[in-house]
Design a protein around this motif. Structure first.
Motif, PDB file in Angstrom:
ATOM      1  N   SER A   1      -5.300  27.510   6.021  1.00 58.59           N
ATOM      2  CA  SER A   1      -3.953  26.969   6.059  1.00 58.59           C
ATOM      3  C   SER A   1      -3.317  27.229   7.414  1.00 58.59           C
ATOM      4  CB  SER A   1      -3.117  27.592   4.957  1.00 58.59           C
ATOM      5  OG  SER A   1      -3.307  28.979   4.977  1.00 58.59           O
TER       6      SER A   1
ATOM      7  N   ALA B   1       0.624  19.074  -0.102  1.00 63.06           N
ATOM      8  CA  ALA B   1      -0.010  20.236   0.521  1.00 63.06           C
ATOM      9  C   ALA B   1       0.222  20.227   2.031  1.00 63.06           C
ATOM     10  CB  ALA B   1      -1.505  20.249   0.209  1.00 63.06           C
TER      11      ALA B   1
ATOM     12  N   GLN C   1       3.883  20.932   3.035  1.00 61.75           N
ATOM     13  CA  GLN C   1       4.226  22.345   2.943  1.00 61.75           C
ATOM     14  C   GLN C   1       3.702  23.145   4.136  1.00 61.75           C
ATOM     15  OE1 GLN C   1       5.170  23.575  -0.567  1.00 61.75           O
ATOM     16  NE2 GLN C   1       5.094  25.767  -0.253  1.00 61.75           N
ATOM     17  N   THR C   2       2.566  22.735   4.686  1.00 58.22           N
ATOM     18  CA  THR C   2       2.020  23.510   5.800  1.00 58.22           C
ATOM     19  C   THR C   2       2.708  23.199   7.121  1.00 58.22           C
ATOM     20  OG1 THR C   2       0.274  21.885   6.036  1.00 58.22           O
ATOM     21  CG2 THR C   2      -0.258  23.870   4.822  1.00 58.22           C
TER      22      THR C   2
ATOM     23  N   ILE D   1       6.046  21.954   7.383  1.00 58.46           N
ATOM     24  CA  ILE D   1       7.497  21.802   7.361  1.00 58.46           C
ATOM     25  C   ILE D   1       8.231  22.963   8.021  1.00 58.46           C
ATOM     26  CG2 ILE D   1       7.926  22.848   5.100  1.00 58.46           C
ATOM     27  CD1 ILE D   1       9.882  20.389   4.699  1.00 58.46           C
ATOM     28  N   SER D   2       7.610  24.138   8.041  1.00 60.35           N
ATOM     29  CA  SER D   2       8.320  25.237   8.688  1.00 60.35           C
ATOM     30  C   SER D   2       7.805  25.468  10.101  1.00 60.35           C
ATOM     31  CB  SER D   2       8.204  26.504   7.854  1.00 60.35           C
ATOM     32  OG  SER D   2       6.856  26.768   7.569  1.00 60.35           O
TER      33      SER D   2
ATOM     34  N   GLY E   1       3.352  29.404   2.300  1.00 61.09           N
ATOM     35  CA  GLY E   1       3.169  28.413   3.358  1.00 61.09           C
ATOM     36  C   GLY E   1       4.439  28.177   4.141  1.00 61.09           C
ATOM     37  N   LEU E   2       5.574  28.634   3.619  1.00 59.66           N
ATOM     38  CA  LEU E   2       6.844  28.474   4.335  1.00 59.66           C
ATOM     39  C   LEU E   2       7.208  29.815   4.965  1.00 59.66           C
ATOM     40  CD1 LEU E   2       8.848  26.642   1.545  1.00 59.66           C
ATOM     41  CD2 LEU E   2       7.697  25.599   3.485  1.00 59.66           C
ATOM     42  N   GLY E   3       7.661  29.792   6.199  1.00 60.69           N
ATOM     43  CA  GLY E   3       8.071  31.039   6.837  1.00 60.69           C
ATOM     44  C   GLY E   3       6.890  31.966   7.069  1.00 60.69           C
TER      45      GLY E   3
ATOM     46  N   PHE F   1      -3.497  25.387  -2.855  1.00 54.46           N
ATOM     47  CA  PHE F   1      -2.976  24.083  -2.456  1.00 54.46           C
ATOM     48  C   PHE F   1      -2.273  23.317  -3.566  1.00 54.46           C
ATOM     49  CE2 PHE F   1      -6.206  25.111   0.679  1.00 54.46           C
ATOM     50  CZ  PHE F   1      -5.433  25.020   1.812  1.00 54.46           C
TER      51      PHE F   1
ATOM     52  N   PHE G   1       0.600  26.814  -4.126  1.00 56.22           N
ATOM     53  CA  PHE G   1       1.078  27.381  -2.861  1.00 56.22           C
ATOM     54  C   PHE G   1       1.250  28.896  -2.952  1.00 56.22           C
ATOM     55  CE2 PHE G   1       2.599  22.959  -2.800  1.00 56.22           C
ATOM     56  CZ  PHE G   1       1.793  22.525  -1.767  1.00 56.22           C
TER      57      PHE G   1
ATOM     58  N   PHE H   1      -0.720  31.506  -1.491  1.00 57.72           N
ATOM     59  CA  PHE H   1      -1.839  31.766  -0.591  1.00 57.72           C
ATOM     60  C   PHE H   1      -2.331  33.204  -0.692  1.00 57.72           C
ATOM     61  CE2 PHE H   1       0.000  27.955   1.220  1.00 57.72           C
ATOM     62  CZ  PHE H   1      -1.118  27.204   1.474  1.00 57.72           C
TER      63      PHE H   1
END
Lengths: 435, 317
Positions: free
Chosen positions: A17, A81, A84-85, A87-88, B66-68, B275, B278, B280
């Motif tokens: 990821s 998917a 989400q990878t 967007i930040s 996956g965010l931040g 995936f 989310f 991870f």
């Protein structure tokens, strides 16, 4: 030695990821790779046939705007998917396609999205020009985060008129009529209802409607907001009991979990007369149109979900995808340009182009152009349904955050095929994270 | 000689050194290739295998959607996984699929491989035909079999006496059966090829001697061919085990882990966690667990079969 490579890949996936964030630079789609350039806004959409309309709109926008829009597409199955990878990260778009509801909740919580209050204050058309039941879907924590784009997709009960006529059955208006029809059809040797259980989300559609009809829309609203007790309520158990009765009556045959909608299995059952009904999103029409045009012309029937006597839900309520939405990232450098771009979503040109490819936009000016749609009768029918629906419930798997999807799918499938009972279903739904 | 040694001998030959029993560098100065030659491969391996592996270890102790940036979560992912019935079940399913794969594919591959090792022309042609499934992508193969096994329009609808209502993918036994069948269909050719090569390397004299002693074909097979193939069997089985433990594509396309979680093996569960949900952190923990299990199984296999001692099967050595 593919198999060796696979072991390696397995070890990699977790860390991949991170790598993906890097590699997505190259996968950004059309347009130059210098994202975040000073005079562009990037628009990210789900890649499919509707892209041609979106490209046209971007061209229209670019003719008059100083800030140019660039359209990026991501192939369908990977959309969520990949979104989400990126967007930040640095590759984040300015505006992106989504399903509203839980699908954007994690981004709102992470502080990535811009509430659209300011846009709407400056241009009230961004709400008043769309159908209210649709706008509600993209409200998160009481604030609007999305402007409808593309078309609405209510779930309808489709039927094969010829099979019904041969069996002497009329389309059921009530749950009891549905049960009676199932008995007659089964005796005639046809599968009463086609179901693509292998995909799991078609199975979920049955739960969505039965729960709405029995317990009313309040049940799900509470549940998705974190009130887990409602899943154990009497209404909830009644809905499960009704589903059990329908399944045990043989309504779906015995091999539905080996059938899929996505590979054309369940639509084929309906079109070839091996099944009498199918509960499916309004896209069923174009799916069948492509594969069985004669059947669509002569024998395809469509109607709403049966009513349930004594149920708390309004019979006019709908479930499905009210629409797709454009949401805006907080850190976009060109909010004014983005606001101008979003205005196009209720323009005449937009409505005409969407109708032209079979989508049904949810703007208030849509009726003026319905005659120009691929099938005016079908489009008008749908539009009226959506317009008069007091509540248009977004599909469960999209209303909950993405983390809940797998659990929901397993729960509905296991309940349907008898692997688990009501208690296990209720426990599974209670384990879901709140939206 | 084992099948692996000819190549090794060739290298040794080129370096004019390294024959068994001769130690130390030769005086001529024509040394072994230096480590520098391995550098490009080592860099790639480090970048694309070791670094991600380390990242996975780090992520398995973190909370990340996956965010931040990832948050340190201690042993949370691990303790959650060990309490997760689906995780435990997924490991068993991985092992079951692996064992079934080995048990089904090995005998077929050996028989086909030995048969194909004959030298008649028709065999060469047929062998080429056998090989076709391996050339297709596993995705295409899965989609193809999904269509062929459709309960209402495929073969099961024509053969009710065999398939019943055709609900193959809707029951655990049926779905596992289909998964094993499809991977057998696709990967038997590869193993057949390996066995074919190995069977051709069995010295002709052994058979001639056996014939003189009056051994029939069946006896020859069990007393000469099979023992001679021992190391090949281990090689092929390790490939099968690695492939079996990491089965993913067929599950993604044919069953999506269903019905329920009945075919959710660890590789697919990892994908789901990463995936679809989310999560991870949990996915990384599963990945590591899978690496550990795969390593363990391979080691056990190597030990049990004596492959680590690399005993030669060559007569008289």
């Amino acid at each position: 030695m593919k198999r060796h490579a696979r072991l390696l890949r397995t070890a990699l996936v977790g860390g991949a990821s991170l790598a993906m964030t890097l590699s997505l630079t190259a996968c950004g789609g059309s347009g130059d790779a210098t994202a975040g350039g000073s005079d562009t806004i990037r628009v990210l959409v789900y890649g499919d046939a509707a892209n041609k309309v979106e490209k046209r709109l971007v061209d229209t926008f670019n003719k008059t705007s100083k800030v140019k829009a660039v359209l990026d597409t991501i192939p369908g199955a990977d959309y969520q998917a990949k979104l989400q990878t990126i967007i930040s990260g640095k590759q984040a778009p300015d505006v992106f396609f989504n399903w509203g509801g839980g699908s954007i909740k994690p981004y709102v919580d992470a502080g990535l999205l811009m509430p659209l209050d300011d846009f709407i204050a400056k241009d009230p058309g961004l709400t008043s020009r769309f159908l209210p039941s649709v706008m509600d879907t993209a409200v998160v924590n009481g604030k609007p985060y999305g402007v409808p784009m593309r078309g609405t997709q209510p779930v309808l009960l489709f039927s094969n008129k010829k099979v019904l006529a041969d069996a002497g059955v009329t389309p059921p208006r009530t749950w009891d009529e549905l049960l009676a029809a199932v008995k007659v059809l089964k005796a005639k040797g046809v599968i009463p209802i086609a179901l693509g259980g292998g995909d799991k989300w078609p199975t979920q559609m049955w739960f969505q409607y039965v729960y709405d009809r029995v317990a009313g829309p309040g049940h799900f609203r509470k549940a998705v907001n974190g009130d887990k007790s409602v899943w154990a309520s009497a209404d909830s158990r009644k809905a499960l009991g009704m589903l059990r009765e329908l399944i045990d009556a043989g309504a779906f045959g015995t091999n539905y979990d080996s059938v899929k909608f996505t590979d054309g299995g369940s639509p084929a059952l309906l079109a070839t007369g091996k099944a009498a009904f199918e509960l499916m999103g309004s896209w069923e029409y174009s799916t069948l149109q492509e594969a069985y045009p004669d059947f669509v012309r002569n024998d395809l029937g469509y109607g709403t979900f049966p009513t349930v006597e004594g149920g708390k839900g309004d019979p006019d309520n709908l479930v499905g995808n009210p629409n797709n939405f454009y949401s805006v990232l907080k850190r976009t450098r060109h909010p004014e340009a983005v606001a101008e771009f979003l205005k196009l979503m209720y323009s005449d040109e937009f409505v005409k182009s969407q109708l032209g490819i079979g989508n049904l936009p949810t703007t208030t000016n849509t009726p003026e152009f319905l005659d120009g749609s691929a099938n005016p009768a079908y489009s008008t029918y749908q539009y009226d349904l959506v317009k008069k629906a007091p509540v248009f419930q977004l599909s469960w798997d999209q209303a909950y955050p993405p983390a809940a999807t797998t659990t929901i799918y397993q729960a509905v499938q296991q309940f349907f095929n008898g692997q688990s009972g009501p208690d296990a279903f209720i426990a599974a739904m209670q384990s879901l994270p709140a939206a | 000689m084992t099948t692996a040694t000819p190549a090794a001998t060739a290298v040794d030959g080129a370096a004019k050194t390294g024959r068994p029993g001769r130690r130390g560098r030769p005086a001529t100065g024509v040394g072994r290739p230096g480590f520098a030659w391995a550098a490009p491969a080592a860099v790639f391996f480090g970048l694309f295998a070791l670094v991600p592996l380390v990242l996975v270890v780090v992520l398995s102790f973190a909370r990340w959607n996956g965010l931040g940036s990832p948050e340190f979560a201690g042993l949370e992912n691990w303790s959650r996984l060990l309490d997760d019935p689906v995780m435990v079940k997924s490991l068993w399913l991985s092992l079951l699929l692996t064992v079934l794969g080995v048990v089904v594919q090995t005998p077929i591959s050996i028989l086909l491989g030995v048969w194909a090792a004959g030298r008649q022309r028709n065999r060469a042609v047929l062998s080429a035909v056998y090989f076709v499934p391996l050339l297709l992508s596993i995705t295409a193969v899965s989609v193809l079999w999904r269509a062929v096994l459709d309960p209402n329009f495929g073969i099961p609808s024509q053969a009710r006496w065999l398939f019943g209502d055709g609900n193959l993918l809707g029951t655990q036994a049926g779905a596992l059966g289909v998964l094993v069948f499809v991977s057998t269909w696709q990967f038997t050719p590869l193993h057949t090829l390996i066995y074919q090569g190995a069977a051709r390397a069995v010295p002709e004299v052994l058979y001639q001697a056996a014939q003189i002693d009056g051994a029939g074909r069946v006896r020859q097979f069990f007393h000469i061919t099979l023992p001679q193939l021992r190391n090949t069997i281990v090689t092929s089985m390790i490939l099968m085990v690695v492939g079996g433990l990491t089965t993913f594509d067929t599950i993604l396309i044919l069953t999506q882990g269903g019905p329920g979680t009945d075919t959710t093996n660890s590789a697919y569960y990892m994908y789901q966690k990463a995936f679809k949900s989310f999560d991870f952190g949990a996915a990384s923990a599963i990945a590591l667990l899978l690496v550990l299990v795969a390593t363990l199984v391979s080691l056990i296999l190597v030990r049990l079969t004596g492959y680590d001692r690399m005993r030669s099967t060559m007569e008289g050595v």
